[in-house]
Design a protein around this motif. Structure first.
Motif, PDB file in Angstrom:
ATOM      1  N   GLN C  50     -14.611  59.161 -14.166  1.00 54.25           N
ATOM      2  CA  GLN C  50     -14.214  60.555 -14.334  1.00 54.25           C
ATOM      3  C   GLN C  50     -14.290  61.324 -13.005  1.00 54.25           C
ATOM      4  O   GLN C  50     -13.400  62.098 -12.668  1.00 54.25           O
ATOM      5  CB  GLN C  50     -15.151  61.210 -15.353  1.00 54.25           C
ATOM      6  N   MET C 137     -23.836  68.723  -9.840  1.00 50.80           N
ATOM      7  CA  MET C 137     -22.427  68.970 -10.144  1.00 50.80           C
ATOM      8  C   MET C 137     -21.873  68.019 -11.206  1.00 50.80           C
ATOM      9  O   MET C 137     -20.816  68.275 -11.778  1.00 50.80           O
ATOM     10  CB  MET C 137     -21.609  68.907  -8.861  1.00 50.80           C
ATOM     11  N   CYS C 138     -22.559  66.912 -11.417  1.00 49.17           N
ATOM     12  CA  CYS C 138     -22.075  65.915 -12.377  1.00 49.17           C
ATOM     13  C   CYS C 138     -22.931  65.855 -13.632  1.00 49.17           C
ATOM     14  O   CYS C 138     -22.595  65.129 -14.569  1.00 49.17           O
ATOM     15  CB  CYS C 138     -22.053  64.530 -11.718  1.00 49.17           C
ATOM     16  N   ALA C 140     -23.318  67.660 -16.166  1.00 53.60           N
ATOM     17  CA  ALA C 140     -22.694  68.015 -17.452  1.00 53.60           C
ATOM     18  C   ALA C 140     -22.052  66.783 -18.087  1.00 53.60           C
ATOM     19  O   ALA C 140     -21.845  66.732 -19.295  1.00 53.60           O
ATOM     20  CB  ALA C 140     -21.655  69.112 -17.245  1.00 53.60           C
ATOM     21  N   LEU C 141     -21.754  65.783 -17.286  1.00 57.21           N
ATOM     22  CA  LEU C 141     -21.141  64.551 -17.806  1.00 57.21           C
ATOM     23  C   LEU C 141     -22.183  63.586 -18.354  1.00 57.21           C
ATOM     24  O   LEU C 141     -21.930  62.855 -19.315  1.00 57.21           O
ATOM     25  CB  LEU C 141     -20.354  63.843 -16.684  1.00 57.21           C
TER      26      LEU C 141
ATOM     27  N   LYS D   7     -15.940  70.467 -23.265  1.00 55.50           N
ATOM     28  CA  LYS D   7     -16.672  71.132 -22.194  1.00 55.50           C
ATOM     29  C   LYS D   7     -17.851  70.258 -21.768  1.00 55.50           C
ATOM     30  O   LYS D   7     -18.165  70.132 -20.597  1.00 55.50           O
ATOM     31  CB  LYS D   7     -17.186  72.492 -22.687  1.00 55.50           C
ATOM     32  N   ASN D   8     -18.442  69.662 -22.768  1.00 55.63           N
ATOM     33  CA  ASN D   8     -19.559  68.773 -22.523  1.00 55.63           C
ATOM     34  C   ASN D   8     -19.188  67.629 -21.580  1.00 55.63           C
ATOM     35  O   ASN D   8     -20.014  67.095 -20.870  1.00 55.63           O
ATOM     36  CB  ASN D   8     -20.033  68.181 -23.861  1.00 55.63           C
ATOM     37  N   SER D  10     -16.800  67.678 -19.188  1.00 53.03           N
ATOM     38  CA  SER D  10     -16.052  68.024 -17.986  1.00 53.03           C
ATOM     39  C   SER D  10     -16.992  68.443 -16.872  1.00 53.03           C
ATOM     40  O   SER D  10     -18.176  68.689 -17.091  1.00 53.03           O
ATOM     41  CB  SER D  10     -15.063  69.151 -18.304  1.00 53.03           C
ATOM     42  N   LEU D  11     -16.442  68.507 -15.692  1.00 54.73           N
ATOM     43  CA  LEU D  11     -17.231  68.921 -14.538  1.00 54.73           C
ATOM     44  C   LEU D  11     -17.313  70.437 -14.538  1.00 54.73           C
ATOM     45  O   LEU D  11     -16.435  71.118 -14.013  1.00 54.73           O
ATOM     46  CB  LEU D  11     -16.593  68.380 -13.261  1.00 54.73           C
ATOM     47  N   THR D  12     -18.372  70.953 -15.111  1.00 57.16           N
ATOM     48  CA  THR D  12     -18.494  72.397 -15.309  1.00 57.16           C
ATOM     49  C   THR D  12     -18.670  73.167 -14.010  1.00 57.16           C
ATOM     50  O   THR D  12     -18.555  74.385 -13.994  1.00 57.16           O
ATOM     51  CB  THR D  12     -19.709  72.705 -16.195  1.00 57.16           C
ATOM     52  N   HIS D  13     -18.979  72.464 -12.922  1.00 61.08           N
ATOM     53  CA  HIS D  13     -19.221  73.158 -11.657  1.00 61.08           C
ATOM     54  C   HIS D  13     -17.969  73.267 -10.793  1.00 61.08           C
ATOM     55  O   HIS D  13     -18.032  73.643  -9.635  1.00 61.08           O
ATOM     56  CB  HIS D  13     -20.322  72.453 -10.858  1.00 61.08           C
ATOM     57  N   LEU D  14     -16.835  72.904 -11.374  1.00 59.17           N
ATOM     58  CA  LEU D  14     -15.563  73.103 -10.676  1.00 59.17           C
ATOM     59  C   LEU D  14     -14.697  73.981 -11.568  1.00 59.17           C
ATOM     60  O   LEU D  14     -14.669  73.796 -12.787  1.00 59.17           O
ATOM     61  CB  LEU D  14     -14.861  71.752 -10.449  1.00 59.17           C
ATOM     62  N   SER D  21     -17.879  76.236  -8.426  1.00 58.45           N
ATOM     63  CA  SER D  21     -18.052  77.482  -9.175  1.00 58.45           C
ATOM     64  C   SER D  21     -19.324  77.409 -10.007  1.00 58.45           C
ATOM     65  O   SER D  21     -19.592  76.416 -10.674  1.00 58.45           O
ATOM     66  CB  SER D  21     -16.823  77.662 -10.088  1.00 58.45           C
ATOM     67  N   VAL D  23     -21.637  77.977 -13.103  1.00 54.90           N
ATOM     68  CA  VAL D  23     -21.410  78.152 -14.531  1.00 54.90           C
ATOM     69  C   VAL D  23     -21.882  79.550 -14.944  1.00 54.90           C
ATOM     70  O   VAL D  23     -22.937  79.995 -14.501  1.00 54.90           O
ATOM     71  CB  VAL D  23     -22.195  77.086 -15.331  1.00 54.90           C
TER      72      VAL D  23
ATOM     73  N   ILE F  72     -21.477  81.839  -2.053  1.00 55.93           N
ATOM     74  CA  ILE F  72     -22.291  81.751  -3.274  1.00 55.93           C
ATOM     75  C   ILE F  72     -23.777  81.726  -2.911  1.00 55.93           C
ATOM     76  O   ILE F  72     -24.589  82.443  -3.497  1.00 55.93           O
ATOM     77  CB  ILE F  72     -21.890  80.488  -4.086  1.00 55.93           C
ATOM     78  N   ASP F  91     -26.367  85.774 -13.574  1.00 55.77           N
ATOM     79  CA  ASP F  91     -25.708  84.924 -14.563  1.00 55.77           C
ATOM     80  C   ASP F  91     -24.659  84.046 -13.896  1.00 55.77           C
ATOM     81  O   ASP F  91     -24.444  82.906 -14.290  1.00 55.77           O
ATOM     82  CB  ASP F  91     -24.991  85.788 -15.626  1.00 55.77           C
ATOM     83  N   LYS F  92     -24.013  84.605 -12.906  1.00 61.14           N
ATOM     84  CA  LYS F  92     -22.928  83.871 -12.243  1.00 61.14           C
ATOM     85  C   LYS F  92     -22.530  84.586 -10.966  1.00 61.14           C
ATOM     86  O   LYS F  92     -22.631  85.800 -10.867  1.00 61.14           O
ATOM     87  CB  LYS F  92     -21.703  83.808 -13.166  1.00 61.14           C
ATOM     88  N   CYS F  93     -22.078  83.817  -9.997  1.00 58.85           N
ATOM     89  CA  CYS F  93     -21.389  84.429  -8.867  1.00 58.85           C
ATOM     90  C   CYS F  93     -20.335  83.442  -8.413  1.00 58.85           C
ATOM     91  O   CYS F  93     -20.508  82.239  -8.557  1.00 58.85           O
ATOM     92  CB  CYS F  93     -22.349  84.791  -7.732  1.00 58.85           C
ATOM     93  N   ASN F  94     -19.251  83.944  -7.916  1.00 60.95           N
ATOM     94  CA  ASN F  94     -18.296  83.021  -7.302  1.00 60.95           C
ATOM     95  C   ASN F  94     -17.404  83.732  -6.296  1.00 60.95           C
ATOM     96  O   ASN F  94     -17.359  84.953  -6.225  1.00 60.95           O
ATOM     97  CB  ASN F  94     -17.481  82.259  -8.346  1.00 60.95           C
TER      98      ASN F  94
END
Lengths: 164, 164, 164, 164, 164, 164
Positions: C50, C137-138, C140-141, D7-8, D10-14, D21, D23, F72, F91-94
């Motif tokens: 992935q 960064m990974c 979540a996978l 969502k679970n 996927s790469l949530t940090h992109l 990015s 989360v 960030i 909560d978030k920044c980008n």
């Protein structure tokens, strides 16, 4: 020479308009500089006894060792804490502690550098952070703990030596 | 209740084996907590006069204001400096100073938070960093400056209040 | 020479009393020093696929580039993280990454300095922070990701060279 | 539910364009979250013996205690080190160590928080910094030390638990 | 010479594969380097008047002095903020401010070092942090404040001088 | 209501004596707060072309991605940089970037928090650090780069909204 003396007796961290200003060390010569600072932390008698008791237990030294590490790391953060301090490539810093009386611990903080400016603030900051760490670790026992007499003890390598 | 008392009288920053350990505040309730700490910085008489003279000049307050800023920023760095302190979302912190005698400046440091643990160390750290900053800005005049009596003055919002 | 050897074989970060202590580098000579460290991060097969898929997409390299930046910035924070490390004026540091097998990324971290002490810890810290960033960064996978085998590969410029 | 799963995986940090990015945790619920990570540091046999010998001396535990403090302080720096980590008000973190075999020390790092996001990276960072600190304190003995198998062991309080 | 020129015209912070990479300054010569940067902060007219009024009050200069301190401390944090900047032992940095028109304050930031690489980024970072601090202190009055024209004004000591 | 207005129009970061002072947010209510700031970085035409050329190469996006990460991480350092800012659990920044004209890149910085005070300074700081990072990575090409027009674009969740 007159000028040198005058400069010696003025607030070097303020410019002519009275604004805060870092001293320019660009023209100063690189020498080996050492500073030693000291602070004393004073406990109520029963607290002192309790800490000394703990200190003799199997893992002895936890409070002191935690404070030594914090003091060393604090020494390295001096220029991050004190606005007009220069960042310095320290040769060494270390923190020593001992019970100097029944109820008082004396903290000795040493810093050295081969650089254009001295490490008095580094030694003083290391001593202060070590003392604050001891306070933090003992404050559940009492808030009648006092950090007393943080001061410079010794300084060599700069324009003039200092010894208390 | 017995247990609570016992906990009150033990070194909470060491675990059963005597190793350094952060107190678990997960189960504690969120309350408004305020702490006030104080330190005193003492100057040789001629140095005190010189600083007071400068302080009345056009841009008055440079030394004190630099130390206030440093103290506020130092307060925010407490959990970075003191190993077992929790990072806290401070509601406010501030630093006040005044000549409390001919040769001494008293620094009062206040911190407040709405959180599970108190801000004593934040107030004490802010006072210490402010004092170190004053020392730094005046050290060209003399190294006979001493930071005296850093201590907690007041604390509310935790298990027990404290007032000196 | 015998002494040198003895020193080589002792725990230089503890003083005679066994307390933590920074090594004094004041008397050591300034030389060009380079260190290379390596770590490997291992993914479950489907996760590796992935990531590789994403990595070939239009904005390729986001994960690796974020980890490179974090590793470089982490390298610069070494003396802030490791209690007895000296602050050093790095000449250069950088982080390289590649898929060294179907399921593993190898991270190579290089640091160099012209100074009195080496940069092994800098190279190792950079590699670790880069690996932790990839993990973040990974994650979540999958949490079956493992950071394996962080070690020094190469070191020159100090008392003795090292090559694995 | 389908979406959640996607969502679970996927790469949530992109973000959609593949850029790094953080989360958004703004909509997530505040829960008690705990994570435990582990790393293992492996020594050549003669080095392990030497450290164990030192460790039984009068001031025993200096290496381990220094590493515990560094690990705790490193845990608190996680969001400063890992680019897309959120700053979190930790309830507690701590580091434990023991010789898990003749030549290996196992480091267990625990972090907990009452917040909208988990503390896996905090636990992993604490373990890594503790391991790097042990490496630093022992590197004068040998550079054949290896930090092996940094991984998550346990996690509760988030969308799904994890246990190894 | 051709090569030098080419290097002058390339993105030195990317390696051949286009990855971010710190420039190796190991082979560069140590020289005295100075950089001056400038930024301008612009206020709505009524806000400017209000600030100027306050500025003439008894404790005049609080906003400016706070921003000067923040700018100096920000200058020292440059290598912590900008990923590919080298940590540098600054000789001096300072921040000056003045009302350059009815509604604009001009901030001048100077940094100097005796080192292998320049301090342009330090001067620019100091100016930016000082401007952000002024913004912060005045934002309760208006959000129509704009930080305009942050730029390098002067640079000496490197391969080529720069003057605007 | 009158009072509210007055407070709105005063310098909240100075106390009655004109000293710098953090605003007490202890009594303010916790709301979802979002802020968006923007800055523009302007290049000489030939430099813009060169960067755009590089940006289309195989590892495209290195400059922008490095600046995003720096922005960030800079956002998270706001309370460490700006003296009177509160530490906030973001909560978030980008950070987003695009070529908004032939020679200009527009940087958009977003920050959000569920807290007692807003994140305007966080958004502005993130934009500034991202811009400084782009400057750093391109400065080998030219020093005629200018960071223009750093300003707040949008703010919700506080006492009053703001939209430019």
């Amino acid at each position: 020479m007159k000028k040198e003396e005058e400069k010696n007796n003025s607030l070097t961290h303020l410019d002519e308009e009275g604004n805060p200003s870092m001293v320019d060390v660009g023209g100063k010569s690189v020498t080996k500089r050492i500073a030693i600072a000291q602070t004393v932390i004073s406990f109520p008698k029963e607290v002192a006894l309790q800490i000394q008791g703990q200190d003799n237990a199997t893992k002895k030294g936890s409070i002191f060792q935690t404070a030594m590490i914090a003091g060393i790391m604090g020494t390295k953060k001096t220029s991050d804490l004190i606005p007009l301090c220069h960042p310095l490539p320290l040769d060494k810093c270390n923190i020593e502690m001992e019970w100097s009386s029944e109820t008082e611990v004396t903290i000795k903080s040493t810093a050295s550098v081969t650089s254009k400016t001295g490490v008095e603030m580094e030694a003083l900051t290391g001593a202060s952070v070590a003392a604050l760490t001891i306070y933090d670790m003992c404050k559940a026992l009492s808030h009648d703990i006092v950090i007393k007499e943080t001061k410079l003890m010794h300084k060599t390598g700069g324009k003039s030596d200092f010894n208390r």
